[in-house]
Each structure stands twice: as C-alpha cells, then as structure tokens.
Scaffold this active site. Structure first.
Site, PDB file in Angstrom:
ATOM      1  N   HIS A 246       0.848  -1.188   0.000  1.00 41.98           N
ATOM      2  CA  HIS A 246       0.000   0.000   0.000  1.00 41.98           C
ATOM      3  C   HIS A 246       0.884   1.238   0.000  1.00 41.98           C
ATOM      4  CE1 HIS A 246      -2.985   2.984   1.359  1.00 41.98           C
ATOM      5  NE2 HIS A 246      -3.874   2.159   0.861  1.00 41.98           N
ATOM      6  N   GLU A 305      -7.760  -4.739  -0.632  1.00 45.37           N
ATOM      7  CA  GLU A 305      -8.288  -5.427  -1.798  1.00 45.37           C
ATOM      8  C   GLU A 305      -8.298  -6.947  -1.652  1.00 45.37           C
ATOM      9  OE1 GLU A 305      -9.610  -3.441  -3.601  1.00 45.37           O
ATOM     10  OE2 GLU A 305      -8.483  -1.598  -3.793  1.00 45.37           O
TER      11      GLU A 305
END
Length: 363
Positions: A246, A305
């Site tokens: 991320h 996700e």
C-alpha cells in the site's frame, strides 16, 4: 518539488486520519475497529456528513430518507435505460450518474449516495438480460442492494458482510479520488460533478482496480500446494502480487482485518464453503513470507483489496463490478470532503515548475 505529492499536506480535515506506520484508520473520531461490523452504513452516513448540511436529520429519519432516495433514483434513471450494453460496469455507472442534476443540497447528496447501490445491481442484471428490480425503501441499504441484485431477501450474514464492507471503505484520507473530488468541489461545480470526477479517478487501475486481479491470482494458484511455486515464479517474472502493499501503510492494512472477519462469517458449513477462504489464507501466509525474504527493505502486507475480492465474490458480484461497489461505499466520503472543501476551503490551485524550453534560449 514532490512529483507524487507524497507527505505534502494539502488540507486540514475532520473526515479521516490514516496512520500508515501504526496501521490505524480513524473516521470522524472513531477507530475503524469501533465502526466496522458495529455501525450500519446508514448511521455511518450521518457520522460522515455531520456538520456539512444544516438540515441533516437524526439516524432514523436519515435512514428513511436514504431509502426514499433509492426509490427516487430508480424511478428517475432506470426507465430511460442504462446505456450499459457496450460499456464496462464503471463507465455505465458514470453515464447514469451524469444524468443527475448538480447542486449542494442534502436531497441531492442522498440521491448520489443512493445511486450506486441502485444502479450497480441494475447494470449487472441488464448485462445478463434481466430486468432491474425496484428498491425496497424500508430495507437496509446493504440488504436492499443485494436484494436488487439477486431478487431475493439476502441472508442476514450476507447483508452484514456487505454493510461492513461499505463502512470500511467509506473514507480513507486524501487518496486520489477524494483529492479529485475536493479539487472539483473547490471550483463550486457541484456535488454531482465532484462525484463523477472522483469516480473517474477511482476507475484507474492504480487506485480502485485491484480486487478482480486478486481472484485471477487465486484462480491461477488453484491449490494450496502450488502456492509457493506460483508466487515465486510470478516474482521472478517481475509481476506484482495483487492485494499486497500500500502507498501509505507500512504494516498490515487495518481494513484488511475488518474485511477478513466479515468474509469469514460468510464461509462455513452450508454457506459458501468452497475452500476459497482456506486457499486465500494460505496464499496470504506464503506471499507474506516470500516477500519478506525477497524484499526485506519493503513492508508488503495484504491491503484492503485482498479480502474484498473474496467477500464480493461470495456475495455474488461479478468481478467487473467491483470498482462500482467500492464507489457505493466511498461516495459518502467524497461528498463529505466536497462539502468540507466548499464550506471551509478555497479554490485549489497549486503551482508547477516549468522545465521546457524558453523562447529567449538560443537554438
């Protein structure tokens, strides 16, 4: 000069705080752990919009008005067609949203929040050759979205899982789509324009496009015993492992844990026990170990996700609709930021540094 604006503070906000080092997300003063699985999306809408509309009602009235907004959106946008035949799901959603009027009032804000929940199931069904199902204004927002998709009242744990997802992704700092919403809002273009611009930013694969490829990765691995070899080969090719890493978090994404709890409730005897969750957990452990060994200078944990993909798949949403469902949860955050920008900010107009040729330079 910072080409990606990393660590540049562009605004002050009361909306949310992302602590990438500690792995903590705070939304309007509440930790994500206190919201996800405990607060319904309707209540979360009230929390995020508090102070941005003078006529914002209490929780019960707000839930009623959001239900009415779903009905209004269906009646206004569905009968005239969805333009979905030849458009990807997110583009079809954007085209339908563009038919809403622009403005700054609460009624429009609620229609914009309601619209993705109504339009996404209708677009999915339209692509299958099935008629859209009208909303039930008295149902919960997440439960109604699933009912409009499948035509039946969802199991309580399914509605709760989608509710948790919508709350979890509702706001997350000054990400690309949210910053886009604030830029457009700063021009006083209106909430619909801000939401459309934000949705366009979300569509980009570097922002909202990862959940589907997570499933492609799991399909490719297929079985736990082949996971390590598959992952090693993917990294040898220079491929990115989808659902890992991320831009902000240097530890495990706190949203991933909230969604893992939600998706776990969907799996089990008599539910969706296909071995998918066990495979995903094995892939997570294997990939985390391999990445730590091969890229020791980077912290590459799972992000939001990874378990989003399993959750939305288990709920029956097709992969091409995942970005639209993300927008269903995030739209209230976009609207909160847009209103905050209009009420307390100014026109966003940063400077650039010109590095091209000048007319007075010798040829």
């Amino acid at each position: 000069m910072n080409n990606g604006l990393d660590d540049v503070i562009a605004t002050e906000t009361v909306m949310s705080d992302v602590d990438g080092l500690a792995g903590r997300l705070v939304i309007r003063g509440h930790s994500l752990d206190d919201l996800a699985g405990h607060v319904g999306y309707e209540e979360l809408v009230g929390i995020l919009l508090d102070g941005f509309f003078q006529d914002l009602p209490g929780p019960k009235e707000l839930a009623f008005r959001l239900g009415e907004a779903r009905r209004e959106v269906f009646e206004a946008l569905i009968p005239d067609g969805l333009a979905a035949e030849n458009l990807p799901a997110t583009d079809a959603l954007r085209a339908a949203l563009a038919r809403l009027d622009d403005g700054e009032d609460l009624a429009l804000a609620l229609r914009l929040i309601a619209a993705p929940a109504v339009l996404t199931p209708a677009i999915i069904r339209h692509k299958r050759g099935e008629a859209a199902i009208a909303p039930d204004s008295e149902a919960g927002h997440a439960a109604d979205m699933l009912r409009m998709l499948h035509g039946t009242v969802p199991r309580p744990e399914a509605a709760a899982a989608l509710d948790t997802y919508l709350v979890t992704v509702s706001d997350h700092g000054l990400n690309a789509s949210t910053f886009t919403a604030r830029v457009v809002a700063s021009t006083q273009a209106g909430l619909t324009s801000a939401v459309l611009a934000a949705l366009s930013a979300l569509k980009g694969p570097l922002h909202g496009g990862a959940p589907g490829p997570v499933l492609d990765m799991l399909d490719g691995i297929a079985a736990s015993q082949t996971a390590e070899a598959w992952l090693e080969a993917a990294l040898d090719r220079g491929d990115r492992l989808m659902g890992f890493g991320h831009r902000i978090y240097r530890v495990r994404d706190p949203r991933a844990e909230a969604l893992k709890r939600a998706v776990t409730a969907l799996f089990g005897p008599g539910k969706n026990d296909t071995g998918r969750l066990a495979l995903a957990e094995h892939v997570e452990a294997a990939a985390t170990s391999i990445l730590a060994r091969r890229k020791p200078d980077r912290s590459l944990q799972i992000n939001v996700e990874f378990y989003t993909a399993l959750l939305l798949e288990a709920l029956g949403f097709p992969r091409e609709s995942f970005t639209s469902i993300f927008a269903t949860g995030r739209v209230v955050g976009w609207i909160g930021h847009a209103r905050e920008q209009v009420l307390y900010g100014r026109l966003i107009r940063p400077q650039s540094r010109y590095v091209g040729p000048r007319p007075d330079q010798a040829a």
